[in-house]
Design a protein around this motif. Structure first.
Motif, PDB file in Angstrom:
ATOM      1  N   PRO A  67       0.811  -1.232   0.000  1.00 60.19           N
ATOM      2  CA  PRO A  67       0.000   0.000   0.000  1.00 60.19           C
ATOM      3  C   PRO A  67       0.839   1.275   0.000  1.00 60.19           C
ATOM      4  N   VAL A  68       1.989   1.237   0.655  1.00 63.67           N
ATOM      5  CA  VAL A  68       2.850   2.420   0.715  1.00 63.67           C
ATOM      6  C   VAL A  68       3.363   2.772  -0.677  1.00 63.67           C
ATOM      7  N   ILE A  69       3.798   1.770  -1.425  1.00 60.73           N
ATOM      8  CA  ILE A  69       4.330   2.007  -2.775  1.00 60.73           C
ATOM      9  C   ILE A  69       3.247   2.543  -3.709  1.00 60.73           C
ATOM     10  N   ILE A  70       2.079   1.906  -3.696  1.00 57.92           N
ATOM     11  CA  ILE A  70       0.993   2.324  -4.597  1.00 57.92           C
ATOM     12  C   ILE A  70       0.535   3.744  -4.274  1.00 57.92           C
ATOM     13  N   GLY A 299      -5.044   7.599  -5.317  1.00 62.04           N
ATOM     14  CA  GLY A 299      -3.879   6.893  -4.773  1.00 62.04           C
ATOM     15  C   GLY A 299      -4.224   6.067  -3.553  1.00 62.04           C
ATOM     16  N   GLN A 300      -5.005   6.636  -2.637  1.00 69.26           N
ATOM     17  CA  GLN A 300      -5.402   5.881  -1.451  1.00 69.26           C
ATOM     18  C   GLN A 300      -6.301   4.705  -1.816  1.00 69.26           C
ATOM     19  N   GLY A 301      -7.202   4.932  -2.788  1.00 68.23           N
ATOM     20  CA  GLY A 301      -8.092   3.852  -3.199  1.00 68.23           C
ATOM     21  C   GLY A 301      -7.338   2.686  -3.826  1.00 68.23           C
ATOM     22  N   LEU A 302      -6.424   2.996  -4.735  1.00 68.69           N
ATOM     23  CA  LEU A 302      -5.639   1.945  -5.377  1.00 68.69           C
ATOM     24  C   LEU A 302      -4.757   1.207  -4.363  1.00 68.69           C
ATOM     25  N   SER A 303      -4.213   1.947  -3.390  1.00 68.32           N
ATOM     26  CA  SER A 303      -3.335   1.310  -2.403  1.00 68.32           C
ATOM     27  C   SER A 303      -4.103   0.304  -1.553  1.00 68.32           C
ATOM     28  N   ASN A 304      -5.324   0.626  -1.186  1.00 73.45           N
ATOM     29  CA  ASN A 304      -6.119  -0.318  -0.392  1.00 73.45           C
ATOM     30  C   ASN A 304      -6.644  -1.477  -1.233  1.00 73.45           C
ATOM     31  N   LEU A 305      -7.013  -1.195  -2.488  1.00 71.08           N
ATOM     32  CA  LEU A 305      -7.432  -2.288  -3.368  1.00 71.08           C
ATOM     33  C   LEU A 305      -6.302  -3.287  -3.557  1.00 71.08           C
ATOM     34  N   ALA A 306      -5.103  -2.787  -3.856  1.00 68.21           N
ATOM     35  CA  ALA A 306      -3.961  -3.679  -4.045  1.00 68.21           C
ATOM     36  C   ALA A 306      -3.582  -4.361  -2.742  1.00 68.21           C
ATOM     37  N   GLY A 307      -3.634  -3.607  -1.646  1.00 66.70           N
ATOM     38  CA  GLY A 307      -3.258  -4.172  -0.353  1.00 66.70           C
ATOM     39  C   GLY A 307      -4.128  -5.345   0.065  1.00 66.70           C
ATOM     40  N   SER A 308      -5.398  -5.307  -0.314  1.00 62.51           N
ATOM     41  CA  SER A 308      -6.293  -6.403   0.086  1.00 62.51           C
ATOM     42  C   SER A 308      -5.888  -7.737  -0.542  1.00 62.51           C
ATOM     43  N   SER A 312      -2.835  -7.081   3.501  1.00 60.59           N
ATOM     44  CA  SER A 312      -2.750  -5.793   4.191  1.00 60.59           C
ATOM     45  C   SER A 312      -4.130  -5.371   4.682  1.00 60.59           C
ATOM     46  N   PHE A 313      -4.174  -4.733   5.839  1.00 64.16           N
ATOM     47  CA  PHE A 313      -5.444  -4.154   6.280  1.00 64.16           C
ATOM     48  C   PHE A 313      -5.508  -2.691   5.849  1.00 64.16           C
ATOM     49  N   ALA A 314      -6.654  -2.064   6.043  1.00 59.95           N
ATOM     50  CA  ALA A 314      -6.889  -0.710   5.533  1.00 59.95           C
ATOM     51  C   ALA A 314      -5.807   0.253   6.005  1.00 59.95           C
ATOM     52  N   SER A 315      -5.326   1.065   5.078  1.00 59.87           N
ATOM     53  CA  SER A 315      -4.252   1.998   5.388  1.00 59.87           C
ATOM     54  C   SER A 315      -4.669   3.407   5.025  1.00 59.87           C
ATOM     55  N   SER A 316      -3.867   4.354   5.476  1.00 63.27           N
ATOM     56  CA  SER A 316      -4.092   5.760   5.150  1.00 63.27           C
ATOM     57  C   SER A 316      -2.778   6.498   5.335  1.00 63.27           C
ATOM     58  N   GLY A 317      -2.815   7.827   5.188  1.00 62.16           N
ATOM     59  CA  GLY A 317      -1.624   8.623   5.435  1.00 62.16           C
ATOM     60  C   GLY A 317      -1.272   8.610   6.911  1.00 62.16           C
ATOM     61  N   SER A 318      -0.008   8.467   7.207  1.00 59.83           N
ATOM     62  CA  SER A 318       0.467   8.460   8.592  1.00 59.83           C
ATOM     63  C   SER A 318       1.044   9.822   8.943  1.00 59.83           C
ATOM     64  N   PHE A 319       0.506  10.432   9.981  1.00 58.98           N
ATOM     65  CA  PHE A 319       0.982  11.747  10.368  1.00 58.98           C
ATOM     66  C   PHE A 319       2.429  11.694  10.852  1.00 58.98           C
ATOM     67  N   SER A 320       2.724  10.748  11.739  1.00 56.95           N
ATOM     68  CA  SER A 320       4.073  10.696  12.319  1.00 56.95           C
ATOM     69  C   SER A 320       5.118  10.326  11.273  1.00 56.95           C
ATOM     70  N   ARG A 321       4.841   9.312  10.431  1.00 54.42           N
ATOM     71  CA  ARG A 321       5.838   8.886   9.454  1.00 54.42           C
ATOM     72  C   ARG A 321       5.985   9.889   8.317  1.00 54.42           C
ATOM     73  N   SER A 322       4.894  10.570   7.961  1.00 52.67           N
ATOM     74  CA  SER A 322       4.992  11.616   6.945  1.00 52.67           C
ATOM     75  C   SER A 322       5.834  12.772   7.468  1.00 52.67           C
ATOM     76  N   ALA A 323       5.644  13.111   8.739  1.00 59.17           N
ATOM     77  CA  ALA A 323       6.436  14.190   9.334  1.00 59.17           C
ATOM     78  C   ALA A 323       7.914  13.799   9.387  1.00 59.17           C
ATOM     79  N   VAL A 324       8.182  12.551   9.779  1.00 60.22           N
ATOM     80  CA  VAL A 324       9.570  12.074   9.807  1.00 60.22           C
ATOM     81  C   VAL A 324      10.159  12.101   8.401  1.00 60.22           C
ATOM     82  N   ASN A 325       9.382  11.659   7.433  1.00 61.93           N
ATOM     83  CA  ASN A 325       9.841  11.632   6.040  1.00 61.93           C
ATOM     84  C   ASN A 325      10.208  13.040   5.566  1.00 61.93           C
ATOM     85  N   HIS A 326       9.349  13.992   5.875  1.00 60.26           N
ATOM     86  CA  HIS A 326       9.604  15.384   5.484  1.00 60.26           C
ATOM     87  C   HIS A 326      10.829  15.950   6.189  1.00 60.26           C
TER      88      HIS A 326
END
Length: 586
Positions: A67-70, A299-308, A312-326
């Motif tokens: 899901p992260v890649i998609i 992007g979020q829709g495709l990531s969850n479709l592929a993840g299933s 993978s369980f349902a995913s979304s944007g991560s506040f903490s990891r996005s902040a770390v990434n930035h």
């Protein structure tokens, strides 16, 4: 209109390939280091969130790969990192646990089907271009949500920094009560690792801003942990990880199962989209990078479709990891891709090495990142400049802390909508008088003693629609109370962008009322769109074509002869150029 549409399509096309030109040796290095840092952060989080969702721990790591890649490749934000998150994990557990026992095969099957439905709903909303919904998330909502989320991140990690054994709590207030009660039991070895990690990050950021400070800090934290004795000293290390690829999975697409899960899936889809877009907008406020909400939905829709289909369980944007990434210097979505690939490589080849990563060091990095999320300057500006936005910010911040995280965005959005509707239903109405008696007829805000005693001139800055007609009608009637002799009213329409049937009927109704009083209602500087509504609805004849003028100059010239000239002879104001003709007669 065609050019505008072309411009929008052109921008969208540019945005799709907008980050490829940034791929070079320098940025690839920064993306790689940011991805490695993110991978280190997601290892313990993925395990924890999977358990929170009622799944075996390995499913949290699986959700941090495909899901992260998609989402990164098909979304619009360059720094947004998707994957397992706390709010989504909680709602997944609430939805699926009502139908099956957690961690069983039936439960896992339901979660995968739920993930498939979530992706389907999100993709449909993206293709339907419903990204416009995020336009109702004001800047104050984002600032308040970000500040609240930062404090929640610190709250969730403080127990790991101090190595306290506390019960899992959702309440922000109860968590801090437990922390304060358990402070005497702080493990100072763990605290030392956390402080060494923070100190390393701060020193590197100050002395060598271009170095990967967060990744280096985690390495130093691991070395300090080894020197202090690691687990022997009570320092928690990462648990054992799975050592195989995410197994392929097939969601249960029977109508019965889909029907049971559809309501919960729609709720999760909306929560996930709101979370991802709010994070993307928050990051964009710092990077000034444009983002496309519709692409984020896709992007979020495709990531969850592929993840299933990849456990993978349902995913979304991560506040903490996005902040770390930035903060780690990510320049393109490849940072998120590198993070996912690093997690995959760790699972396959380096799972035993992960056992040396101290949880206090990773928690310290999250605390440091969270502290930098709070936009103190913007908060100060909002409180000084706009009391309304300050209320929105404070309410969103409080809701983030004391209500469910993603619901806090709903609270902010609803409050923003209410305040916005209140503003547009109370348009600004300005009284004017001519300040320049020449040909241009420059009008200024009225001052006492400068208005014509018989003709009131006003400008409405807003729309005449069903939500504002009561306010405007009261304002027109107030003219009678303030000065009963001003039976004639000239309404300057340059500030009216929209009128509906209710607004048109108000104009006709007010014109008839003023004629009964011995005056009239006039319009000038009316925009073409407003005239079209009046013409197509048949209101021009009812209002009076002779009462609509192209300019202020024409309006005054045509209205002046309709005034009571006897009163004009007794008037000393002499507001208009035409008043000179009265003086000549005298």
């Amino acid at each position: 209109m065609a050019s505008k549409h072309f411009s929008s399509r052109t921008w969208s096309a540019r945005n799709r390939r907008g980050w490829w030109h940034k791929v070079n040796r320098h940025n690839l290095r920064r993306d790689l280091l940011a991805g490695l840092t993110g991978a280190v952060i997601v290892l313990p989080q993925g395990v924890a969130f999977a358990i929170l969702a009622g799944l075996p721990p390995a499913y949290g790591l699986y959700t941090a790969i495909v899901p992260v890649i998609i989402a990164a490749l098909f979304g619009s934000s360059h720094q947004l990192v998707s994957g397992p998150t706390t709010p989504i994990a909680i709602v997944v557990f609430t939805t699926a646990s009502a139908l099956a026992v957690p961690e069983t095969l039936d439960y896992i099957s339901l979660v995968l089907t739920l993930t498939f439905l979530v992706g389907l709903f999100q993709l449909a909303m993206g293709l339907a271009r419903m990204g416009m919904l995020v336009n109702f998330i004001s800047h104050a909502v984002i600032i308040g949500f970000t500040a609240g989320a930062a404090l929640l991140i610190i709250t969730s990690q403080i127990t790991n920094v101090l190595a306290l054994d506390l019960p899992r709590q959702i309440s922000f207030w109860i968590n801090w009560q437990h922390v304060i009660e358990q402070l005497p039991h702080t493990n100072y070895y763990a605290l030392g690792v956390a402080l060494a990690t923070i100190a390393t990050a701060l020193i590197i950021q100050h002395l060598r801003p271009n170095w990967p400070s967060l990744f280096s800090a985690i390495v130093v934290g691991a070395l300090v942990s080894l020197m202090l004795g690691g687990e022997a000293s009570g320092i928690r290390l990462l648990d054992t990880l799975p050592t195989h690829l995410p197994p392929l999975s097939v969601p249960d697409l029977s109508l019965d199962t889909l029907g049971k899960l559809a309501p919960g899936a729609l709720a999760i889809a909306l929560l996930g989209l709101m979370e991802a877009v709010a994070i993307a907008r928050s990051i964009a406020a710092h990077t000034h990078q444009p983002h496309d909400a519709n692409r984020e939905f896709v992007g979020q829709g495709l990531s969850n479709l592929a993840g299933s289909f990849f456990s993978s369980f349902a995913s979304s944007g991560s506040f903490s990891r996005s902040a770390v990434n930035h903060r780690a210097g990510a320049q393109t979505p490849l940072a998120a891709v590198f993070s996912a690939l690093a997690v995959l490589l760790v699972i396959l080849f380096a799972a035993p090495l992960a056992a040396y990563l101290p949880i206090p060091a990773m928690a310290a990095v999250l605390v440091l990142v969270a502290m930098r999320l709070v936009a103190w300057h913007q908060i100060k500006v909002i409180f000084m400049a706009s009391p309304v936005d300050a209320v929105v910010l404070t309410t969103t911040f409080a809701a983030t802390l004391f209500v469910e995280l993603t619901f806090a965005v709903y609270v902010g959005v609803m409050l923003s909508l209410v305040l916005h509707l209140n503003r547009i239903s109370h348009p600004n109405i300005v009284s004017l008088h001519p300040d320049d008696l020449g040909d241009h007829r420059r009008f200024v805000t009225s001052r006492p003693g400068k208005e014509c005693p018989q003709l009131k001139i006003i400008r409405i800055d807003g729309s005449l629609f069903f939500g504002s007609i009561n306010f405007i009608e009261r304002a027109l009637r107030d003219i009678d109370e303030d000065n009963p002799e001003q039976k004639h009213v000239l309404l300057i329409g340059s500030g009216i962008n929209f009128i509906d049937v209710a607004g048109a009927e108000l104009l006709v109704r007010e014109a008839r009322r003023r004629r009964q009083l011995g005056g009239d209602l006039y319009l000038c500087d009316v925009k073409a769109g407003v005239c079209d509504i009046l013409r197509k609805g048949g209101y021009l004849e009812l209002f009076g074509r002779d009462n609509i003028f192209a300019s202020k100059r024409e309006a005054i010239e045509k209205i002046f002869p309709r005034l009571d000239l006897e009163r004009c002879q007794q008037c000393s104001v002499r507001t208009f150029t035409e008043c000179a003709s009265i003086e000549a007669r005298e």
